[in-house]
Structure formats: structure tokens, C-alpha cells
Design a protein around this motif. Structure first.
Motif, PDB file in Angstrom:
ATOM      1  N   VAL A 231       0.608  -1.734  -0.197  1.00  0.00           N
ATOM      2  CA  VAL A 231       0.462   0.231  -0.013  1.00  0.00           C
ATOM      3  C   VAL A 231       1.041   1.186  -0.148  1.00  0.00           C
ATOM      4  O   VAL A 231       1.617   1.327   0.913  1.00  0.00           O
ATOM      5  CB  VAL A 231      -1.020   0.135   1.476  1.00  0.00           C
ATOM      6  N   MET A 232       0.571   2.294  -1.270  1.00  0.00           N
ATOM      7  CA  MET A 232       1.117   3.408  -0.751  1.00  0.00           C
ATOM      8  C   MET A 232       0.258   4.338  -0.854  1.00  0.00           C
ATOM      9  O   MET A 232      -0.525   4.860  -1.176  1.00  0.00           O
ATOM     10  CB  MET A 232       1.382   3.733  -2.307  1.00  0.00           C
ATOM     11  N   LEU A 233       0.498   5.938   0.681  1.00  0.00           N
ATOM     12  CA  LEU A 233      -0.299   6.325   1.166  1.00  0.00           C
ATOM     13  C   LEU A 233       0.368   7.744   0.210  1.00  0.00           C
ATOM     14  O   LEU A 233       1.446   7.893   0.724  1.00  0.00           O
ATOM     15  CB  LEU A 233      -0.204   6.227   2.602  1.00  0.00           C
ATOM     16  N   PRO A 234      -0.751   8.603  -0.239  1.00  0.00           N
ATOM     17  CA  PRO A 234      -0.092   9.653  -0.458  1.00  0.00           C
ATOM     18  C   PRO A 234      -0.200  10.942   0.501  1.00  0.00           C
ATOM     19  O   PRO A 234      -0.280  10.663   1.524  1.00  0.00           O
ATOM     20  CB  PRO A 234      -1.339   9.868  -1.348  1.00  0.00           C
ATOM     21  N   ASP A 235       1.154  11.946   0.479  1.00  0.00           N
ATOM     22  CA  ASP A 235       1.714  13.197   1.264  1.00  0.00           C
ATOM     23  C   ASP A 235      -0.170  13.443   1.301  1.00  0.00           C
ATOM     24  O   ASP A 235      -0.160  14.489   1.809  1.00  0.00           O
ATOM     25  CB  ASP A 235       2.204  14.056   0.524  1.00  0.00           C
ATOM     26  N   SER A 236      -1.250  13.942   0.793  1.00  0.00           N
ATOM     27  CA  SER A 236      -1.799  14.502   0.510  1.00  0.00           C
ATOM     28  C   SER A 236      -3.061  13.787   1.932  1.00  0.00           C
ATOM     29  O   SER A 236      -4.051  14.425   2.530  1.00  0.00           O
ATOM     30  CB  SER A 236      -3.096  14.806  -0.323  1.00  0.00           C
TER      31      SER A 236
ATOM     32  N   LEU B 297      -0.387  -8.491   4.089  1.00  0.00           N
ATOM     33  CA  LEU B 297       0.752  -6.463   3.307  1.00  0.00           C
ATOM     34  C   LEU B 297       1.944  -6.617   4.543  1.00  0.00           C
ATOM     35  O   LEU B 297       2.499  -6.588   5.709  1.00  0.00           O
ATOM     36  CB  LEU B 297      -0.924  -5.704   4.807  1.00  0.00           C
ATOM     37  N   GLU B 298       3.365  -6.592   3.595  1.00  0.00           N
ATOM     38  CA  GLU B 298       4.239  -6.297   3.663  1.00  0.00           C
ATOM     39  C   GLU B 298       4.561  -5.120   4.140  1.00  0.00           C
ATOM     40  O   GLU B 298       5.610  -4.563   4.653  1.00  0.00           O
ATOM     41  CB  GLU B 298       4.766  -7.493   3.478  1.00  0.00           C
ATOM     42  N   THR B 299       4.567  -4.663   3.050  1.00  0.00           N
ATOM     43  CA  THR B 299       4.994  -3.173   2.866  1.00  0.00           C
ATOM     44  C   THR B 299       3.715  -1.763   2.315  1.00  0.00           C
ATOM     45  O   THR B 299       3.061  -1.808   2.511  1.00  0.00           O
ATOM     46  CB  THR B 299       5.775  -2.586   1.768  1.00  0.00           C
ATOM     47  N   ILE B 300       4.179  -1.403   3.880  1.00  0.00           N
ATOM     48  CA  ILE B 300       3.156   0.322   3.894  1.00  0.00           C
ATOM     49  C   ILE B 300       4.061   1.464   3.796  1.00  0.00           C
ATOM     50  O   ILE B 300       5.518   1.999   4.570  1.00  0.00           O
ATOM     51  CB  ILE B 300       2.043   0.322   5.075  1.00  0.00           C
TER      52      ILE B 300
ATOM     53  N   TYR C 231      -3.435  -7.308  13.147  1.00  0.00           N
ATOM     54  CA  TYR C 231      -3.425  -8.495  13.271  1.00  0.00           C
ATOM     55  C   TYR C 231      -2.493  -7.873  11.841  1.00  0.00           C
ATOM     56  O   TYR C 231      -2.405  -8.953  10.962  1.00  0.00           O
ATOM     57  CB  TYR C 231      -4.377  -9.539  12.227  1.00  0.00           C
ATOM     58  N   VAL C 232      -1.730  -6.928  11.464  1.00  0.00           N
ATOM     59  CA  VAL C 232      -0.811  -6.641  10.140  1.00  0.00           C
ATOM     60  C   VAL C 232       0.822  -7.202  11.119  1.00  0.00           C
ATOM     61  O   VAL C 232       1.118  -5.683  12.204  1.00  0.00           O
ATOM     62  CB  VAL C 232      -1.183  -5.460   9.452  1.00  0.00           C
ATOM     63  N   THR C 233       1.311  -8.073  10.138  1.00  0.00           N
ATOM     64  CA  THR C 233       2.990  -7.640  10.480  1.00  0.00           C
ATOM     65  C   THR C 233       3.646  -6.919   9.204  1.00  0.00           C
ATOM     66  O   THR C 233       3.231  -7.586   8.211  1.00  0.00           O
ATOM     67  CB  THR C 233       3.442  -9.182  10.593  1.00  0.00           C
ATOM     68  N   ALA C 234       4.349  -6.068   9.186  1.00  0.00           N
ATOM     69  CA  ALA C 234       4.597  -4.856   8.265  1.00  0.00           C
ATOM     70  C   ALA C 234       5.569  -3.517   8.362  1.00  0.00           C
ATOM     71  O   ALA C 234       6.228  -3.439   9.038  1.00  0.00           O
ATOM     72  CB  ALA C 234       3.359  -4.370   7.395  1.00  0.00           C
ATOM     73  N   THR C 235       6.644  -4.048   7.222  1.00  0.00           N
ATOM     74  CA  THR C 235       7.195  -2.607   7.003  1.00  0.00           C
ATOM     75  C   THR C 235       7.142  -1.628   6.767  1.00  0.00           C
ATOM     76  O   THR C 235       5.883  -1.483   5.398  1.00  0.00           O
ATOM     77  CB  THR C 235       8.790  -3.115   5.801  1.00  0.00           C
TER      78      THR C 235
ATOM     79  N   ASN D 299       2.440  -5.344  14.125  1.00  0.00           N
ATOM     80  CA  ASN D 299       3.664  -5.348  14.500  1.00  0.00           C
ATOM     81  C   ASN D 299       4.095  -4.611  13.576  1.00  0.00           C
ATOM     82  O   ASN D 299       4.557  -5.060  11.630  1.00  0.00           O
ATOM     83  CB  ASN D 299       3.456  -6.613  14.738  1.00  0.00           C
ATOM     84  N   LEU D 300       4.260  -3.818  13.552  1.00  0.00           N
ATOM     85  CA  LEU D 300       5.108  -3.321  12.532  1.00  0.00           C
ATOM     86  C   LEU D 300       6.815  -1.892  12.461  1.00  0.00           C
ATOM     87  O   LEU D 300       6.776  -1.537  13.891  1.00  0.00           O
ATOM     88  CB  LEU D 300       4.081  -1.175  12.583  1.00  0.00           C
ATOM     89  N   THR D 301       7.732  -2.619  11.818  1.00  0.00           N
ATOM     90  CA  THR D 301       8.597  -2.036  11.625  1.00  0.00           C
ATOM     91  C   THR D 301       8.992  -0.792  10.615  1.00  0.00           C
ATOM     92  O   THR D 301       8.719  -0.551   9.437  1.00  0.00           O
ATOM     93  CB  THR D 301       9.615  -3.378  10.840  1.00  0.00           C
ATOM     94  N   TRP D 302       9.025   0.664  11.601  1.00  0.00           N
ATOM     95  CA  TRP D 302       9.000   1.798  11.290  1.00  0.00           C
ATOM     96  C   TRP D 302      10.900   1.572   9.946  1.00  0.00           C
ATOM     97  O   TRP D 302      11.825   2.125  11.193  1.00  0.00           O
ATOM     98  CB  TRP D 302       8.052   2.616  11.927  1.00  0.00           C
ATOM     99  N   VAL D 303      10.801   2.123   9.243  1.00  0.00           N
ATOM    100  CA  VAL D 303      12.132   2.480   8.367  1.00  0.00           C
ATOM    101  C   VAL D 303      12.143   4.237   7.600  1.00  0.00           C
ATOM    102  O   VAL D 303      10.949   4.124   7.119  1.00  0.00           O
ATOM    103  CB  VAL D 303      12.274   1.643   7.055  1.00  0.00           C
ATOM    104  N   PRO D 304      13.587   4.775   8.075  1.00  0.00           N
ATOM    105  CA  PRO D 304      13.006   6.146   7.215  1.00  0.00           C
ATOM    106  C   PRO D 304      13.816   6.431   6.188  1.00  0.00           C
ATOM    107  O   PRO D 304      14.436   5.226   5.629  1.00  0.00           O
ATOM    108  CB  PRO D 304      13.810   6.479   8.215  1.00  0.00           C
ATOM    109  N   GLN D 305      12.744   6.753   5.611  1.00  0.00           N
ATOM    110  CA  GLN D 305      13.584   6.805   3.692  1.00  0.00           C
ATOM    111  C   GLN D 305      13.626   8.238   4.222  1.00  0.00           C
ATOM    112  O   GLN D 305      13.761   8.992   4.101  1.00  0.00           O
ATOM    113  CB  GLN D 305      12.528   5.816   2.915  1.00  0.00           C
ATOM    114  N   ASP D 306      14.619   8.233   2.864  1.00  0.00           N
ATOM    115  CA  ASP D 306      14.881   9.919   2.071  1.00  0.00           C
ATOM    116  C   ASP D 306      14.310  10.426   0.882  1.00  0.00           C
ATOM    117  O   ASP D 306      13.132   9.955   0.406  1.00  0.00           O
ATOM    118  CB  ASP D 306      16.599   9.957   1.684  1.00  0.00           C
TER     119      ASP D 306
END
Length: 425
Positions: free
Chosen positions: A356-361, A376-379, A395-399, A418-425
Motif C-alpha cells: 500500500v502506498m499512502l499519498p502525502d495529501s 500486507l508486507e510494505t506500507i 493483525y498486520v506485520t509489515a515494514t 507489528n510494524l517495523t518503521w524504517v525512515p527513507q530519504d
């Protein structure tokens, strides 16, 4: 590769601690008897404890899931009851106003008749010769014999005319249905060459079914509502729907439970799709929404279990409650730039959704929006952290990828997942 003796997780080479349950497995230095004794005294109690904990967690998750489903169903039922109550009140109000207008019209007609009668009686009295008292009474009685009958006759005419006017719309609707049935009977009975379509009119919207009964085409202007679709007797065979340019709205429950429907083409003129418009269209596989659309209503595509691909327009601002709930074949979705609100349960139990890709709006994500999206693996968040409701990722395990500009980052167990938060440039 070895397996953990507690939970069965596959372990990498030289790995002595299970990443799933944390159990220590590498005990090769023990003799065979010591290892068996260790299994009885240490492993079995630990295994029982782990199994009980796992069963307890599963039971709690199942109970919470059931409670959430009951709450969603109750909310939906309350909305439906409120809508029905409001419709009933509007109908009763229209009936009262109609009865009042009818009573006023009858009273006006009665006053006009009485006024005309008085004027004619006065003129006759001036022109007639004087009569004695008995002759006067007899003449007066003869003159007035027609008045009651005239009043009854005029009242009957007025009531009949108004009744005809009141039933005109109903008669027109019945005539439409009769014309559709007559046309189908004529097509099946005649031996001459016929057109390959059957057409029906409802206001300014017309429909046509192909000769094989698998393609349904709508044309004209205005709205497609459930009443119109209910007149199409071959809906259980329709696999493809084409809506031509000019149609501006698809109404409430218009294509509800059309289980044979596989694809639909929507026009650029479409501005609104009502609640439950494609509810339970179990064989619908793909759909592209036009750029004119700004809102997807409640449960619009709910339980479209074979829906694999959907293209959302850049004009879309809001996706409302459970719009794609239980779309179990949906694997990925790109939410358009400009989207502001995702309602409660929008992607609830989309068990094959992977990315899932969530927009900046985006400004808000409702309760349980992505609950039970177990694959669901990637948000990815492109903008600031929006307002996120309770159990949105239950009940979601995702990055989760987020902009490095965020000042605060939610916890890994935030929003029920169970979410793993990863910063991106």
C-alpha cells in the motif's frame, strides 16, 4: 535446516535461538540421556506454556474480531434503519400535503357553485311576476331540485380528475414495465429477423442487452437506480456492463448481488457512486474509475472477492466505510495524490493485499481500515503522519517506510499491528 522443537520455525545454520519464540535449541554438548532428561524436565513445560499462550492470544484475537464485526454490522443496520425512517416520513408528509390540496380544491369548487346558484336565483326573482305564498313556495322548490345533484356531479368530476393526476406517474411506471415485457415476448414469438438488442426506458436512461444476454449497455443521461436494474430480467446472465457517456450517477444498491458480473466500463461523466452499488459482485475482476469521481461510498465494492485490480482516479477525495472490505483477491493498490480520507474498515480482511502506498495529501485513516490484511508486507507514507484510528493495522506485520523528516515515530505495536518503521530519504 533444523526446526524449533517448540513452535516449528525453521532455523538458519548455526542459529541456536528461535527468532519466533526465543527458545534455546543448540544443546549438542549434552549426552543422549541428558538430552532426553532435559526434554522431559525443561522442554515439555515450556512447550505447554507456549501452546497455552498462543491459544489464548488466538482466542482473544478471534473474540476482538467478532466484536468489531458485530459493531460494524450494527452501525450499518442503524444507518439503514435511519434512512428507511426518513423515507417513510417524507412519503407521509407528501401524502398529507396532497390530501390538504385536494380538500382545498373541493372547498373552492363548492363555493363557486353556491355563488353561481345565488346569482341565478336573484336574477330569476326580479324577472318573474309576483305569486301568492303557496305558488311562491312551489316554484322555489321546483327551481332548486337540481342543486344537490349538481353538487354531487361536480364533486365526482373534481375527485376523479385529481385521482387521475395523482396516479399518472404510477401508471407511466407500470406502462414502462409492460412495454419491456411485451417487447421480450414479441422477440421470442416472432419468426422474422429481429434486432440484437432489447431496450427499456426509465426517464432519460435506456438499457440494451446483447443477443447472448452477456453484455448490458446503458445510455442516456441521469441516474441508474436499483428500480431500473430490477426490471432487467436477464441480470443473472450479465457478465459485462458498459455505461456510456452521459450517465452521471450510479444509485444506492444499483448492481447489488450481481454475482455473474465480471467487468464494467464507466464513463467520464460519472460523478457519484452510491452506497453498496456493487456489493457482493463476487465475480467482478477489475474496474477503472473515471477522473470525474470524488467519493466512493459505503460498502461500494464490499465482498467483491475476485476483484484483483482497481484504478483509482486522481480526483478521488474520500473512500468511505468498508468500500473494499473482504476483497480477498486484491493484491496491491496505489492511492491517488489528492486523497484525503480513508474511512473505517475500507480494506478490512483484504487477505491478499501485499503493498500500500499512502499519498502525502492523506489526512486521516479510520478505525480497522487495514485490519486482518494478513499478507500486507510494505506500507509507504509519502507525507506527514495522518490521523490514524484504533486498530487501523490490527493483525498486520509489515515494514513501514516514512519520510526522515518525521519528528515522532509510532511504536512497533501501534494501531494493533507489528510494524517495523524504517525512515527513507
Amino acid at each position: 535446516m533444523e526446526q524449533c522443537i517448540i513452535c516449528g520455525t525453521l532455523l538458519r545454520e548455526n542459529e541456536t535461538v528461535c527468532p519466533q519464540c526465543g527458545f534455546v535449541t543448540g544443546l549438542s554438548f549434552l549426552s543422549e540421556k541428558q538430552y532426553e532428561s532435559w526434554l522431559r524436565e525443561a522442554v515439555e513445560p515450556y512447550r505447554r506454556e507456549y501452546g497455552q499462550k498462543r491459544d489464548r492470544l488466538l482466542a482473544e484475537q478471534q473474540q476482538k474480531h467478532q466484536q468489531e464485526m458485530e459493531a460494524l454490522q450494527q452501525e450499518y443496520q442503524n444507518k439503514m434503519e435511519e434512512l428507511q425512517r426518513k423515507q417513510k416520513e417524507d412519503i407521509e408528509k407528501l401524502e398529507r400535503e396532497q390530501q390538504q390540496r385536494l380538500a382545498e380544491e373541493l372547498q373552492r369548487q363548492k363555493e363557486e357553485i353556491l355563488h353561481d346558484r345565488d346569482e341565478k336565483s336573484s336574477a330569476a326573482e326580479i324577472q318573474e311576476k309576483p305569486l301568492n305564498k303557496s305558488e311562491e313556495i312551489s316554484a322555489e322548490r321546483k327551481k332548486k331540485w337540481w342543486i344537490p345533484f349538481a353538487g354531487v356531479l361536480v364533486a365526482v368530476v373534481v375527485v376523479g380528475g385529481i385521482t387521475v393526476a395523482m396516479n399518472l406517474n404510477k401508471a407511466t411506471g407500470d406502462l414502462t414495465s409492460i412495454q419491456g415485457r411485451d417487447l421480450l415476448e414479441e422477440t421470442s414469438s416472432t419468426k422474422e429477423e429481429q434486432s440484437s438488442t432489447t431496450e427499456e426506458m426509465s426517464g432519460t436512461v435506456s438499457w440494451a442487452v446483447s443477443e447472448d444476454g452477456k453484455t448490458l449497455t446503458f445510455s442516456g443521461t441521469g441516474s441508474i437506480d436499483q428500480d431500473l436494474v430490477d426490471t432487467i430480467h436477464a441480470m443473472e446472465m450479465v457478465e459485462t456492463i458498459v455505461i456510456e457517456n452521459g450517465i452521471s450517477e450510479i444509485g444506492f444498491s444499483a448492481f447489488y448481488n450481481c454475482e455473474s458480473l465480471e467487468s464494467i466500463t464507466l464513463p467520464d461523466s460519472l460523478q457519484s457512486i452510491g452506497d453498496r452499488a456493487f456489493f457482493n459482485c463476487k465475480n467482478l475482476k477489475e474496474i477503472a474509475l473515471p477522473d470525474s469521481l470524488q467519493k466512493i461510498g459505503n460498502a461500494t465494492f464490499h465482498n467483491c472477492e475476485r476483484l484483483e485490480r482497481i484504478v483509482l482516479p486522481n480526483s478521488l477525495l474520500t473512500i468511505e466505510y468498508s468500500a473494499f472490505g473482504y476483497c480477498e483477491s486484491l493484491k496491491s493498490i496505489i492511492l491517488p495524490d489528492g486523497l484525503q480520507h480513508i474511512g473505517s474498515g475500507v480494506f478490512y480482511n483484504c487477505t491478499n493485499l501485499e503493498k500500500v502506498m499512502l499519498p502525502d495529501s492523506l489526512q486521516s485513516i479510520g478505525n480497522s481500515s487495514f485490519s486482518y490484511c494478513s499478507r500486507l508486507e510494505t506500507i509507504t507514507f509519502d507525507g506527514e503522519l495522518p490521523e490514524i484510528g484504533d486498530s487501523a493495522f490490527y493483525y498486520v506485520t509489515a515494514t513501514v517506510h516514512y519520510p526522515s523528516s518525521w519528528k515522532t515515530v509510532p511504536a512497533s505495536d501501534a494501531y494493533g499491528g507489528n510494524l517495523t518503521w524504517v525512515p527513507q530519504d
